[in-house]
Write a protein that holds these residues in place. Structure first.
Motif, PDB file in Angstrom:
ATOM      1  N   UNK A  11      -3.733  -6.457   6.149  1.00  0.00           N
ATOM      2  CA  UNK A  11      -2.382  -6.007   5.825  1.00  0.00           C
ATOM      3  C   UNK A  11      -2.448  -4.644   5.167  1.00  0.00           C
ATOM      4  N   UNK A  12      -1.602  -3.728   5.610  1.00  0.00           N
ATOM      5  CA  UNK A  12      -1.661  -2.364   5.076  1.00  0.00           C
ATOM      6  C   UNK A  12      -0.480  -2.068   4.162  1.00  0.00           C
ATOM      7  N   UNK A  53       1.690   1.624   2.752  1.00  0.00           N
ATOM      8  CA  UNK A  53       1.946   2.943   3.312  1.00  0.00           C
ATOM      9  C   UNK A  53       1.812   4.033   2.262  1.00  0.00           C
ATOM     10  N   UNK A  81       6.526   5.376   0.164  1.00  0.00           N
ATOM     11  CA  UNK A  81       7.076   4.061  -0.159  1.00  0.00           C
ATOM     12  C   UNK A  81       7.762   3.459   1.058  1.00  0.00           C
ATOM     13  N   UNK A  82       7.503   2.197   1.324  1.00  0.00           N
ATOM     14  CA  UNK A  82       8.050   1.546   2.503  1.00  0.00           C
ATOM     15  C   UNK A  82       8.729   0.249   2.097  1.00  0.00           C
ATOM     16  N   UNK A  83       9.457   0.288   0.981  1.00  0.00           N
ATOM     17  CA  UNK A  83      10.154  -0.918   0.538  1.00  0.00           C
ATOM     18  C   UNK A  83      11.323  -1.230   1.472  1.00  0.00           C
ATOM     19  N   UNK A  92       3.949  -7.465  -2.117  1.00  0.00           N
ATOM     20  CA  UNK A  92       4.444  -7.913  -0.817  1.00  0.00           C
ATOM     21  C   UNK A  92       3.277  -8.184   0.123  1.00  0.00           C
ATOM     22  N   UNK A  93       2.294  -7.282   0.111  1.00  0.00           N
ATOM     23  CA  UNK A  93       1.132  -7.465   0.968  1.00  0.00           C
ATOM     24  C   UNK A  93       0.394  -8.748   0.589  1.00  0.00           C
TER      25      UNK A  93
END
Lengths: 256, 337, 295
Positions: A86-87, A89, A92-94, A169-170
């Motif tokens: 799992x990556x 970014x 920010x990629x919320x 989250x990851x």
């Protein structure tokens, strides 16, 4: 820690061209189980592109990626994520219009209420699983001291909190390997130190990571081994203390 | 209440139900899943044409209109056929446009598709009778029920209301579930959703088809009521009436979709359709040319969209994130800050 | 064969009109990231501007210049006072598409309300016809092709040989970087909209010159081939738009002569779909694919 090196991820001779530009030019490295492998190098070395290729977001022009004993080259990103890689970014990629808690819940794999008919069957069908996930998500929030923020819209968090959210989250996606793209970018020093400590704890619990990072002092504290990239190639691999004295690494940083 | 008034009110009510259905479907695609479908009205139209041609009798050489597939199917087969036809078309269009195209290209392709569909329906006269369109579409169970027109119309209003309620529940089943949450996540950041193991192509396709089926059914309910359908009824700006309803009502909020449908297509467009064409203004007799009211309506729709995007982009009923998480989560809401 | 030659002639004229229009359309996207779906309606508005001048006794070619000026100023104001304001307020790509559609509805229907639903035409003095290799072309049609060639060459020279052109390309590639390098991006954007608006205005008039009559929807109806040409070449690529215009123009006219004239746009659309299936980013697309990666 295992006495013999136990690779979880093996990247062999990966290339990626954009038009005439070769962003990644034959990169080869391995990331070991239970370690935080640092991926460093000057700007434009191709680190983020390589991360994108490993995560499946960018198709490699050539080369092979093996993860957990299987060839994952060219798989789409969601298939790679489902295998446990799992990556996060660089930017920010919320999920900005979801709450913090929802951001975490989304990440949980194989939810009963995520199919059309599962959703239509209603809470009786997926409610119990949902309650378990909420429990897990709250535990994660507690651990990262973000519990008071659970109903905040993710888009309203500070830059540093967003980075933390991405890591949380990851974790909800039940990873075996995290690919972290500059997890400390734009984070204030206090929070950065906290994130650093969290990552080392996670490693001690057995989670493997590959981390792109600019700040070499952080890399020195956290990463072992490190992989140095320049101009799309891997130019050195090893312990930070060894690598930083090598002439080609110094050249790359001075020229790059 | 006079019969004329009852006709007017029941007609308005049926229009409302149909528009609510249409707006709910588009809101699921646009508001919840973030899919830009500028061809939405085409899927409404395909449902309407399908219901029309399968319920009409077989075409014959001396017929005043020409079409394919005349089959005299009884109720409720035409509606099911309409949903199926729009769903299949959605699948085909979605497979072509949603899989590989960048989202701005998708938007353009959808808009162009909408224009092309109108051109094709207008020019291919043997398909659905060209520019004149289809007429005399049978009303469902009209003969079997044997009711006087006004009573039939109220029955039809109840039927349309029932279908609308079912649609609402179905859409809410999606939005108030983990699926809906995943869709909203995909809308906010599709790359991050993919990186967490969500198959965004499959999710987009699913919602494109579900929305398409809803559009098709709404078209069928419409055509079986007004009994006629022509290319003029579904020009591409009609999609923007629905979009305006979503923007006004509230994107990704099902009640917002209902209110939007009530305010924009019904309140705003249907109500003004009955403005007088000539009247006295300050003692002068003013005659409006035909089409002026329509033109001004469209100007108003455009302005309405701009005003809402400027002052209240979240709409009258904003999206309510996190609302289906268990009670304990809501109870702890006060702890933040 | 005998049918094909005149079709190629028509195709070249359509391609000329399309090239002018599509380059203007694509320029707006490349510099400001706005897909201006009111573009066709600005074309129509410009055609009406030329109509007013023309019926006040101005020669049609002078009216064309006035329409270009009108299109330029109108587009610049449209961007500065509507689109840019929404962008600054945080409206994103799709919100912006909806804003442009709202403007399209407004412009088109204001024109309808003012000019009423009838057809209009210009006063053009009859000109001789010329025959080239079996193609019969009127003086106006030759002029249209000439205008297109001049416009394309000007765009090419402007963007490669002048400071302004370089500033425009820099702004298109990376506005933030361009600004920090001392490019006055606001002014560049104004100029880009003036320029694209002039192309839009010219396209509106030559479109009407070719079809003889027009109404409030003429420009909007031409939007399909414009989008097809621009997308075909890769949105934001002026040379791609030229290439797309020639492809769409020739293919749709030739297909129309073989199949049925009313399917011209359908053919344009079919070409678009096929090309996008093979190359999802359009024909000339290196910059576009780079943008996707950076996004």
């Amino acid at each position: 820690m295992a006495a013999t090196p136990d690779p979880l991820l093996t990247v062999s001779d990966v290339r990626r061209d954009f038009g005439g530009v070769r962003a990644v030019d034959g990169a080869t490295f391995t990331a070991l189980r239970g370690r935080i492998t640092g991926l460093i190098g000057p700007n434009g070395a191709g680190k983020s592109t390589l991360m994108g290729v490993v995560a499946g977001a960018i198709k490699p022009s050539a080369g092979r990626i093996e993860y957990d004993g299987a060839d994952v080259t060219g798989l789409p990103p969601h298939r790679i994520a489902r295998r446990g890689m799992v990556r996060t970014f660089q930017l920010s990629a919320e999920f900005a219009r979801l709450t913090v808690l929802e951001n975490l819940l989304v990440a949980a794999p194989a939810q009963r209420g995520e199919s059309l008919w599962g959703a239509e069957l209603g809470r009786l069908y997926w409610g119990a699983g949902e309650d378990v996930l909420v429990g897990q998500a709250r535990a994660v929030l507690d651990r990262f001291s973000m519990a008071p923020k659970e109903d905040e819209l993710a888009g309203n968090l500070s830059g540093g909190q967003k980075r933390l959210l991405e890591i949380m989250r990851a974790l909800m996606a039940r990873p075996k390997m995290l690919l972290l793209d500059e997890p400390f970018a734009g984070v204030n020093p206090t929070l950065a130190r906290e994130i650093e400590r969290y990552l080392m704890d996670l490693r001690d619990e057995g989670l493997s990571m590959v981390m792109v990072e600019h700040e070499l002092s952080v890399v020195e504290r956290v990463c072992d081994p490190v992989v140095v990239m320049a101009q799309g190639r891997v130019i050195a691999e090893g312990a930070m203390a060894d690598v930083r004295t090598r002439q080609e690494v110094l050249d790359a940083y001075l020229i790059g | 209440m006079s019969d004329a008034m009852q006709f007017y009110l029941s007609t308005l009510l049926i229009y409302l139900f149909i528009d609510v259905m249409g707006v709910l479907g588009l809101n699921l695609q646009f508001g919840v899943a973030g899919i830009i479908n500028f061809a939405y009205i085409v899927f409404v139209a395909v449902g309407a044409y399908t219901a029309a041609v399968v319920s009409l009798g077989p075409d014959f050489p001396g017929n005043f209109q020409h079409y394919l597939f005349g089959a005299s199917w009884p109720f409720p087969l035409p509606i099911l056929a309409a949903g199926a036809a729009s769903g299949v078309l959605s699948l085909v269009v979605g497979l072509i446009s949603l899989r590989r195209l960048r989202s701005d290209y998708q938007a353009m392709v959808m808009l162009v598709l909408s224009l092309i569909a109108t051109l094709t329906a207008t020019n291919a006269t043997g398909l659905v009778n060209g520019p004149a369109g289809l007429a005399n579409v049978p009303q469902p169970l009209f003969d079997q029920l044997g009711l006087p027109p006004l009573e039939y119309q109220w029955v039809y209003a109840i039927w349309a209301g029932l279908l609308t309620a079912l649609t609402f529940l179905f859409v809410r089943g999606i939005t108030n579930s983990p699926l809906g949450r995943t869709l909203r996540a995909m809308r906010d950041n599709d790359r991050a959703a993919a990186a967490l193991g969500k198959n965004i192509t499959a999710l987009r396709l699913l919602i494109f088809v579900v929305g398409g089926v809803i559009a098709g059914i709404s078209g069928a309910v419409f055509v079986e009521f007004i009994q006629a359908w022509s290319p003029g009824s579904w020009l591409y700006p009609e999609t923007f009436v629905f979009l305006a309803a979503i923007i006004v009502g509230g994107s990704a909020n099902n009640w917002g979709a209902v209110v939007g449908a009530l305010l924009v297509p019904v309140g705003f467009l249907e109500a003004t359709r009955f403005l007088p064409q000539d009247f006295n203004l300050f003692g002068r007799h003013v005659v409006l040319f035909s089409g002026l009211v329509d033109a001004l309506q469209w100007v108003a729709v455009g302005l309405l969209i701009l005003v809402f995007l400027w002052f209240r982009p979240q709409g009258l009923f904003p999206e309510r994130p996190g609302r289906f998480t268990p009670r304990a989560a809501i109870a702890s809401a006060g702890k933040g800050e | 064969m005998s049918q094909l030659v005149p079709a190629i002639g028509f195709g070249l004229i359509t391609a000329s009109i399309l090239a002018i229009a599509a380059v203007g359309f694509t320029l707006q996207f490349s510099v400001t990231n706005i897909l201006n779906l009111a573009y066709g309606d600005v074309m129509t508005a410009s055609a009406f501007a030329a109509y007013i001048a023309n019926h006040a006794g101005v020669d049609i070619w002078l009216s064309l210049l006035m329409a270009a000026l009108f299109g330029a100023v109108f587009s610049m104001l449209l961007n500065r006072f509507v689109y840019f304001q929404f962008v600054r307020r945080g409206t994103r790509l799709f919100g912006m598409i909806i804003v442009t559609i709202a403007m399209s509805l407004i412009i088109q229907n204001v024109l309808l309300a003012v000019f009423r639903p009838t057809f209009f035409s210009y006063e053009v003095s009859a000109s001789a016809s010329y025959t080239f290799a079996g193609m019969i072309l009127t003086g106006s049609q030759l002029a249209i092709m000439g205008i297109a060639v001049v416009a394309m060459v000007s765009v090419h020279l402007l963007s490669t040989r002048t400071r302004l052109g370089k500033a425009m390309r820099a702004t298109a590639t990376n506005p933030g970087l361009a600004r920090s390098c001392g490019v006055a991006t606001d002014r560049v954007i104004d100029v880009a909209w003036l320029l694209s608006g002039a192309l839009c205005g010219i396209a509106g008039v030559v479109l009407v010159l070719n079809t003889a009559t027009f109404s409030e929807v003429t420009g909007a109806n031409f939007l399909v081939p414009i989008i097809a040409a621009a997308v075909l070449g890769g949105i934001g690529q002026p040379y791609g738009a030229m290439l797309g215009a020639v492809t769409i123009g020739l293919a749709s006219e030739v297909a129309a002569s073989v199949i049925n004239p009313s399917y011209k746009d359908v053919v344009a659309f079919a070409i678009l779909i096929v090309v996008l299936l093979v190359r999802p980013q359009g024909i000339l697309s290196e910059v576009a694919s780079g943008k996707e990666v950076a996004a």
